[in-house]
Design a protein around this motif. Structure first.
Motif, PDB file in Angstrom:
ATOM      1  N   VAL A 121     -14.578  -7.843  27.707  1.00  0.00           N
ATOM      2  CA  VAL A 121     -14.480  -8.318  26.104  1.00  0.00           C
ATOM      3  C   VAL A 121     -16.064  -8.638  25.603  1.00  0.00           C
ATOM      4  O   VAL A 121     -16.326  -8.240  24.728  1.00  0.00           O
ATOM      5  CB  VAL A 121     -13.541  -9.339  26.082  1.00  0.00           C
ATOM      6  CG1 VAL A 121     -13.730 -10.035  24.784  1.00  0.00           C
ATOM      7  CG2 VAL A 121     -12.276  -9.162  26.304  1.00  0.00           C
ATOM      8  N   SER A 122     -16.736  -9.347  26.503  1.00  0.00           N
ATOM      9  CA  SER A 122     -18.116  -9.798  26.106  1.00  0.00           C
ATOM     10  C   SER A 122     -19.012  -8.622  26.075  1.00  0.00           C
ATOM     11  O   SER A 122     -19.684  -8.445  24.863  1.00  0.00           O
ATOM     12  CB  SER A 122     -18.720 -10.575  27.084  1.00  0.00           C
ATOM     13  OG  SER A 122     -18.123 -11.768  27.437  1.00  0.00           O
ATOM     14  N   ILE A 123     -18.955  -7.702  26.602  1.00  0.00           N
ATOM     15  CA  ILE A 123     -19.601  -6.300  26.407  1.00  0.00           C
ATOM     16  C   ILE A 123     -19.350  -5.612  25.127  1.00  0.00           C
ATOM     17  O   ILE A 123     -20.043  -5.276  24.516  1.00  0.00           O
ATOM     18  CB  ILE A 123     -19.430  -5.350  27.516  1.00  0.00           C
ATOM     19  CG1 ILE A 123     -20.129  -5.803  28.805  1.00  0.00           C
ATOM     20  CG2 ILE A 123     -19.977  -4.061  27.269  1.00  0.00           C
ATOM     21  CD1 ILE A 123     -19.986  -5.121  30.319  1.00  0.00           C
ATOM     22  N   ILE A 124     -17.830  -5.562  24.828  1.00  0.00           N
ATOM     23  CA  ILE A 124     -17.515  -5.143  23.763  1.00  0.00           C
ATOM     24  C   ILE A 124     -18.041  -5.840  22.253  1.00  0.00           C
ATOM     25  O   ILE A 124     -18.398  -5.579  21.057  1.00  0.00           O
ATOM     26  CB  ILE A 124     -15.930  -4.837  23.649  1.00  0.00           C
ATOM     27  CG1 ILE A 124     -15.455  -3.936  24.681  1.00  0.00           C
ATOM     28  CG2 ILE A 124     -15.512  -4.809  22.182  1.00  0.00           C
ATOM     29  CD1 ILE A 124     -13.824  -3.919  24.779  1.00  0.00           C
ATOM     30  N   LEU A 125     -17.614  -7.197  22.547  1.00  0.00           N
ATOM     31  CA  LEU A 125     -18.597  -8.180  21.573  1.00  0.00           C
ATOM     32  C   LEU A 125     -20.160  -8.030  21.334  1.00  0.00           C
ATOM     33  O   LEU A 125     -20.424  -8.692  20.215  1.00  0.00           O
ATOM     34  CB  LEU A 125     -18.058  -9.352  21.822  1.00  0.00           C
ATOM     35  CG  LEU A 125     -16.421  -9.770  21.773  1.00  0.00           C
ATOM     36  CD1 LEU A 125     -16.177 -11.145  22.016  1.00  0.00           C
ATOM     37  CD2 LEU A 125     -15.971  -9.474  20.177  1.00  0.00           C
ATOM     38  N   MET A 181     -23.461 -11.560  23.594  1.00  0.00           N
ATOM     39  CA  MET A 181     -24.464 -12.487  24.724  1.00  0.00           C
ATOM     40  C   MET A 181     -24.006 -13.918  24.754  1.00  0.00           C
ATOM     41  O   MET A 181     -24.086 -14.362  26.097  1.00  0.00           O
ATOM     42  CB  MET A 181     -25.830 -12.303  23.782  1.00  0.00           C
ATOM     43  CG  MET A 181     -26.403 -11.155  23.664  1.00  0.00           C
ATOM     44  SD  MET A 181     -26.630 -10.246  25.413  1.00  0.00           S
ATOM     45  CE  MET A 181     -27.963 -10.960  26.213  1.00  0.00           C
ATOM     46  N   LEU A 182     -23.556 -14.477  23.921  1.00  0.00           N
ATOM     47  CA  LEU A 182     -22.891 -16.006  24.196  1.00  0.00           C
ATOM     48  C   LEU A 182     -21.490 -15.941  24.968  1.00  0.00           C
ATOM     49  O   LEU A 182     -21.522 -16.919  25.973  1.00  0.00           O
ATOM     50  CB  LEU A 182     -22.795 -16.653  22.824  1.00  0.00           C
ATOM     51  CG  LEU A 182     -22.150 -17.909  23.019  1.00  0.00           C
ATOM     52  CD1 LEU A 182     -22.725 -18.996  23.513  1.00  0.00           C
ATOM     53  CD2 LEU A 182     -21.463 -18.400  21.464  1.00  0.00           C
ATOM     54  N   THR A 183     -20.825 -14.965  24.865  1.00  0.00           N
ATOM     55  CA  THR A 183     -19.519 -15.032  25.515  1.00  0.00           C
ATOM     56  C   THR A 183     -19.796 -14.514  27.183  1.00  0.00           C
ATOM     57  O   THR A 183     -18.932 -15.081  27.837  1.00  0.00           O
ATOM     58  CB  THR A 183     -18.214 -14.166  24.799  1.00  0.00           C
ATOM     59  OG1 THR A 183     -19.015 -12.959  24.844  1.00  0.00           O
ATOM     60  CG2 THR A 183     -18.152 -14.747  23.518  1.00  0.00           C
ATOM     61  N   ILE A 184     -20.763 -13.733  27.244  1.00  0.00           N
ATOM     62  CA  ILE A 184     -21.310 -13.212  28.658  1.00  0.00           C
ATOM     63  C   ILE A 184     -21.489 -14.337  29.534  1.00  0.00           C
ATOM     64  O   ILE A 184     -21.190 -14.568  30.652  1.00  0.00           O
ATOM     65  CB  ILE A 184     -21.949 -12.096  28.857  1.00  0.00           C
ATOM     66  CG1 ILE A 184     -22.035 -11.294  29.996  1.00  0.00           C
ATOM     67  CG2 ILE A 184     -23.422 -12.241  28.266  1.00  0.00           C
ATOM     68  CD1 ILE A 184     -20.601 -10.266  30.170  1.00  0.00           C
ATOM     69  N   PHE A 185     -22.577 -15.177  28.709  1.00  0.00           N
ATOM     70  CA  PHE A 185     -22.994 -16.405  29.159  1.00  0.00           C
ATOM     71  C   PHE A 185     -21.962 -17.527  29.690  1.00  0.00           C
ATOM     72  O   PHE A 185     -22.007 -18.013  30.773  1.00  0.00           O
ATOM     73  CB  PHE A 185     -23.908 -17.048  28.449  1.00  0.00           C
ATOM     74  CG  PHE A 185     -24.764 -18.478  28.813  1.00  0.00           C
ATOM     75  CD1 PHE A 185     -25.625 -18.174  29.875  1.00  0.00           C
ATOM     76  CD2 PHE A 185     -24.202 -19.460  28.098  1.00  0.00           C
ATOM     77  CE1 PHE A 185     -26.202 -19.432  30.253  1.00  0.00           C
ATOM     78  CE2 PHE A 185     -25.012 -20.745  28.733  1.00  0.00           C
ATOM     79  CZ  PHE A 185     -25.856 -20.725  29.725  1.00  0.00           C
ATOM     80  N   LEU A 186     -20.950 -17.504  28.800  1.00  0.00           N
ATOM     81  CA  LEU A 186     -19.890 -18.486  28.986  1.00  0.00           C
ATOM     82  C   LEU A 186     -18.915 -18.331  29.874  1.00  0.00           C
ATOM     83  O   LEU A 186     -18.452 -18.887  30.942  1.00  0.00           O
ATOM     84  CB  LEU A 186     -18.995 -18.828  27.718  1.00  0.00           C
ATOM     85  CG  LEU A 186     -19.763 -19.335  26.562  1.00  0.00           C
ATOM     86  CD1 LEU A 186     -18.870 -19.505  25.163  1.00  0.00           C
ATOM     87  CD2 LEU A 186     -20.136 -20.922  26.951  1.00  0.00           C
ATOM     88  N   VAL A 187     -18.587 -16.853  30.149  1.00  0.00           N
ATOM     89  CA  VAL A 187     -17.927 -16.147  31.415  1.00  0.00           C
ATOM     90  C   VAL A 187     -18.621 -16.390  32.632  1.00  0.00           C
ATOM     91  O   VAL A 187     -18.100 -16.969  33.683  1.00  0.00           O
ATOM     92  CB  VAL A 187     -17.465 -14.810  31.000  1.00  0.00           C
ATOM     93  CG1 VAL A 187     -17.010 -14.112  32.221  1.00  0.00           C
ATOM     94  CG2 VAL A 187     -16.711 -14.439  29.971  1.00  0.00           C
ATOM     95  N   ALA A 188     -19.907 -16.243  32.617  1.00  0.00           N
ATOM     96  CA  ALA A 188     -20.721 -16.564  33.978  1.00  0.00           C
ATOM     97  C   ALA A 188     -20.452 -17.940  34.322  1.00  0.00           C
ATOM     98  O   ALA A 188     -20.225 -18.417  35.747  1.00  0.00           O
ATOM     99  CB  ALA A 188     -21.930 -16.015  33.797  1.00  0.00           C
ATOM    100  N   ILE A 189     -20.763 -18.816  33.446  1.00  0.00           N
ATOM    101  CA  ILE A 189     -20.549 -20.228  33.687  1.00  0.00           C
ATOM    102  C   ILE A 189     -19.024 -20.539  34.225  1.00  0.00           C
ATOM    103  O   ILE A 189     -18.897 -21.389  35.336  1.00  0.00           O
ATOM    104  CB  ILE A 189     -20.899 -20.977  32.478  1.00  0.00           C
ATOM    105  CG1 ILE A 189     -22.434 -20.943  32.098  1.00  0.00           C
ATOM    106  CG2 ILE A 189     -20.387 -22.640  32.571  1.00  0.00           C
ATOM    107  CD1 ILE A 189     -22.709 -21.814  30.808  1.00  0.00           C
TER     108      ILE A 189
END
Length: 125
Positions: A79-83, A90-98
């Motif tokens: 979903v983050s890649i699509i966003l 970029m923000l959501t992929i960081f939040l997913v990683a955390i």
């Protein structure tokens, strides 16, 4: 005695491959390593699926937690890649990683204390 009369000894396997605490520690570490070596997460999920359903209930809660961490983390990453098209990815992929790191740390801490995961089917923490 002939060779036919002797029963072969059971094959000795590494403890980290067998279902249990050591196997789960390896799975959690593979998940963390996947931030640097992407394929290690896939090895971890395969180990988790192969060993699920073969341990004590408190260990099973960790397998459920580990499996859901992988699949939900993958979903969040997709979903983050699509966003990223609309620059929020970029923000959501960081939040997913955390989120993945926190779930792995919680899993390792509870595993170290021989405690089950309270709600292994949770989407959050």
């Amino acid at each position: 005695m002939s060779n036919q009369d002797q029963t072969p000894e059971p094959r000795q396997t590494d403890r980290w491959l067998e279902p249990g605490k050591t196997n789960l520690q390896v799975i959690y570490i593979l998940y963390l390593a996947s931030f640097f070596i992407g394929i290690s997460g896939l090895v971890g999920i395969v180990l988790a699926h192969l060993n699920q359903g073969k341990s004590a209930p408190w260990i099973e809660s960790h397998y459920t937690w580990a499996i859901r961490t992988f699949w939900l983390g993958l979903l969040g990453s997709i979903v983050s890649i699509i966003l990223m098209v609309v620059f929020i990815g970029m923000l959501t992929i960081f939040l997913v990683a955390i989120w993945v790191i926190v779930r792995v740390v919680i899993g390792l801490q509870k595993l170290g204390r021989n405690e089950p995961i309270d709600n292994p089917k949770s989407w959050l923490l």
